[in-house]
Write an enzyme that holds these catalytic residues in place. Structure first.
Site, PDB file in Angstrom:
ATOM      1  N   HIS A 119      -1.965  50.292  64.316  1.00  0.00           N
ATOM      2  CA  HIS A 119      -1.656  51.647  63.946  1.00  0.00           C
ATOM      3  C   HIS A 119      -1.084  51.384  62.504  1.00  0.00           C
ATOM      4  CE1 HIS A 119       1.689  49.365  65.614  1.00  0.00           C
ATOM      5  NE2 HIS A 119       2.526  49.881  64.834  1.00  0.00           N
ATOM      6  N   HIS A 170       0.868  53.323  59.533  1.00  0.00           N
ATOM      7  CA  HIS A 170       1.949  54.042  59.408  1.00  0.00           C
ATOM      8  C   HIS A 170       1.851  54.952  58.069  1.00  0.00           C
ATOM      9  CE1 HIS A 170       5.050  52.158  61.803  1.00  0.00           C
ATOM     10  NE2 HIS A 170       4.410  50.925  61.909  1.00  0.00           N
TER      11      HIS A 170
HETATM   12  P1  AMP Z   1       5.374  48.494  64.650  1.00  0.00           P
HETATM   13  O1  AMP Z   1       6.586  47.964  64.462  1.00  0.00           O
HETATM   14  O2  AMP Z   1       4.264  48.516  63.294  1.00  0.00           O
HETATM   15  O3  AMP Z   1       4.698  48.069  65.623  1.00  0.00           O
HETATM   16  O4  AMP Z   1       5.423  50.111  64.695  1.00  0.00           O
HETATM   17  C1  AMP Z   1       5.814  50.661  66.110  1.00  0.00           C
HETATM   18  C2  AMP Z   1       5.994  52.062  65.799  1.00  0.00           C
HETATM   19  O5  AMP Z   1       5.783  52.770  66.873  1.00  0.00           O
HETATM   20  C3  AMP Z   1       7.554  52.484  65.463  1.00  0.00           C
HETATM   21  O6  AMP Z   1       7.621  53.085  64.325  1.00  0.00           O
HETATM   22  C4  AMP Z   1       7.989  53.180  66.694  1.00  0.00           C
HETATM   23  O7  AMP Z   1       8.906  54.285  66.282  1.00  0.00           O
HETATM   24  C5  AMP Z   1       6.891  53.976  67.181  1.00  0.00           C
HETATM   25  N1  AMP Z   1       6.657  54.426  68.333  1.00  0.00           N
HETATM   26  C6  AMP Z   1       7.010  53.489  69.604  1.00  0.00           C
HETATM   27  N2  AMP Z   1       6.684  54.290  70.773  1.00  0.00           N
HETATM   28  C7  AMP Z   1       6.217  55.640  70.216  1.00  0.00           C
HETATM   29  C8  AMP Z   1       5.943  56.617  70.904  1.00  0.00           C
HETATM   30  N3  AMP Z   1       6.122  56.660  72.442  1.00  0.00           N
HETATM   31  N4  AMP Z   1       5.688  57.791  70.325  1.00  0.00           N
HETATM   32  C9  AMP Z   1       5.520  57.737  68.931  1.00  0.00           C
HETATM   33  N5  AMP Z   1       5.762  56.564  68.122  1.00  0.00           N
HETATM   34  C10 AMP Z   1       6.514  55.657  68.928  1.00  0.00           C
END
Ligand code: AMP
Length: 139
Positions: free
Chosen positions: A98, A100
């Protein structure tokens, strides 16, 4: 066991989806670091950037390219930080690639990505040449 992001793709859990095409989807981060914090993902599950096939990588970049101005303009941001946490040791918590897109504002005080590190590492010229050769041979 599918990732939480695959569950969003499948419509099994809710998300604020802001863009979708055949291979990619973008939605608001549930724990935003700034208003408009958006995640862009390939619909298929790949854990790391290294795992994403070339054609999907092209689609992913195209969606990021499309979403950055849309996100910035929507929240009247001055700029954005666009980043992947690529692997657990780099802070990746969800094992589904993903990107950001975090809107940035002059007054947010967050600093550049460089601020995550203590400072510049001292690496001598011979080692830098060696590293450049290693990367070039694999690129
Ligand atoms: P990372 O630390 O790069 O893996 O980021 C994961 C991101 O996913 C974090 O910023 C979380 O806030 C976000 N996240 C986790 N669960 C969800 C969800 N159900 N919907 C939207 N964002 C999410």
């Amino acid at each position: 066991m599918s990732t939480i992001f695959s569950q969003i793709v499948e419509g099994e859990i809710p998300a604020r989806v802001v863009y979708e095409d055949e291979t990619t989807i973008a939605f608001l981060d549930a724990n935003p670091l700034a208003p408009g914090h958006t995640l862009v993902i390939p619909k298929d599950e790949y854990e790391r950037l290294n795992d994403v096939p070339d054609d999907v990588a092209e689609d992913l970049y195209a969606t990021v390219h499309r979403l950055v101005p849309a996100v910035e303009e929507s929240v009247d941001a001055d700029a954005s930080t666009v980043a992947f946490n690529n692997g657990e040791e780099a802070g990746q918590e969800v094992p589904h690639v993903h990107c950001h897109i975090v809107p940035r504002f002059e007054s947010d005080g967050a600093g550049p990505i460089h601020a995550m590190f203590g400072g510049q590492e001292d690496i001598d010229d011979d080692r830098l040449d060696e590293i450049a050769d290693e990367i070039e041979s694999r690129a």
